[in-house]
Design an enzyme around this catalytic site. Structure first.
Site, PDB file in Angstrom:
ATOM      1  N   CYS A  34       0.866  -1.180   0.000  1.00 20.86           N
ATOM      2  CA  CYS A  34       0.000   0.000   0.000  1.00 20.86           C
ATOM      3  C   CYS A  34       0.905   1.234   0.000  1.00 20.86           C
ATOM      4  O   CYS A  34       2.042   1.158  -0.463  1.00 20.86           O
ATOM      5  CB  CYS A  34      -0.980  -0.019   1.174  1.00 20.86           C
ATOM      6  N   HIS A  35       0.417   2.356   0.513  1.00 22.89           N
ATOM      7  CA  HIS A  35       1.218   3.583   0.484  1.00 22.89           C
ATOM      8  C   HIS A  35       2.343   3.541   1.525  1.00 22.89           C
ATOM      9  O   HIS A  35       3.512   3.730   1.211  1.00 22.89           O
ATOM     10  CB  HIS A  35       0.308   4.798   0.718  1.00 22.89           C
TER      11      HIS A  35
END
Length: 254
Positions: A213-214
């Site tokens: 993810c980020h």
């Protein structure tokens, strides 16, 4: 503007995660029977559900007496409440599910037992006292592993290493368009209500699964969900694509 847009995209995942937690709670546990070891390959860890009675180091004779009482049919729970100096005595001596690394040195002999020795009585001595230990159950379960961005870069750079790996990105479509890595399948966490019920069809639970993810928070949520559904080899990318962009300038940061 960009920061606000990204914040809105990430915010969409919060409501959906509550639904995913429901699936985790109602799904089967990631429990697999294997030969007895404290830790195994592919992120599997052997755990024992234990209860014990702890006595001071100068109470060897009392320990012998309690062991004989147990052999004669006395209640372990009752003796633990009456005699154990461990706070767990108030809970009938229950320690709960434990892995080898969670207990004091000296408990190794309990975990060295072969599979199928449930309810066997063990004597253990630690720095804190003498223990009578009873194994109630055992299981081997998956745990989320961690992958560094350096390791991920190595894997992505070698097609042979990628052959038996499935890569999953749980960010939003808008984030993916801003920056993404090759080979990653997009399954936005905010859309879990649409893909979670069929996750066993979308992904192979026996394959190594790498989640991105980020920053690594949403991917950890996804990793925990997959483990709860029986996925045996799940890795969360530490720091997410933000950390990856720091070692690969060709990947935009946002």
């Amino acid at each position: 503007m960009l920061a606000a847009r990204v914040g809105r995209l990430q915010g969409r995942t919060h409501h959906c995660w509550h639904h995913m937690q429901d699936w985790v709670a109602t799904g089967r546990t990631a429990c697999f029977r294997t030969p007895a070891t404290s830790t195994t390959d592919r992120g599997l860890v052997r755990k024992l559900r234990l209860m014990h009675i702890m006595l001071p180091l100068d109470k060897q004779a009392q320990l012998d007496d309690l062991q004989q009482q147990l052999k004669d049919g006395a209640s372990f729970s009752e003796l633990a409440r009456q005699h154990s100096i461990c706070p767990s005595g108030k809970r009938d001596g229950q320690l709960g599910w434990m892995s080898a690394g969670q207990l004091l040195p000296g408990f190794e002999s309990v975990f060295a037992q072969q599979q199928g020795t449930e309810r066997q009585l063990n004597r253990v001595t630690t720095a804190r006292g003498h223990h009578l230990v009873k194994v109630l159950e055992e299981k081997v379960e998956a745990e989320v592993q961690h992958m560094s961005v350096q390791k991920l870069q190595e894997v992505l750079g070698n097609p042979r290493l990628c052959e038996d790996v499935q890569f999953v990105d749980v960010r939003e479509q808008g984030e993916y368009q801003l920056s993404h890595l090759p080979r990653f399948k997009l399954l936005p966490l905010s859309e879990a209500s649409s893909w979670a019920p069929s996750i066993q069809e979308l992904l192979d639970s026996d394959k190594e699964t790498v989640i991105l993810c980020h920053h690594g928070v949403r991917s950890m949520q996804m990793a925990m969900f997959l483990v709860s559904k029986g996925f045996k080899d799940v890795k969360n990318v530490t720091g997410g694509i933000a950390a990856y962009s720091m070692i690969d300038p060709s990947v935009p940061e946002y």
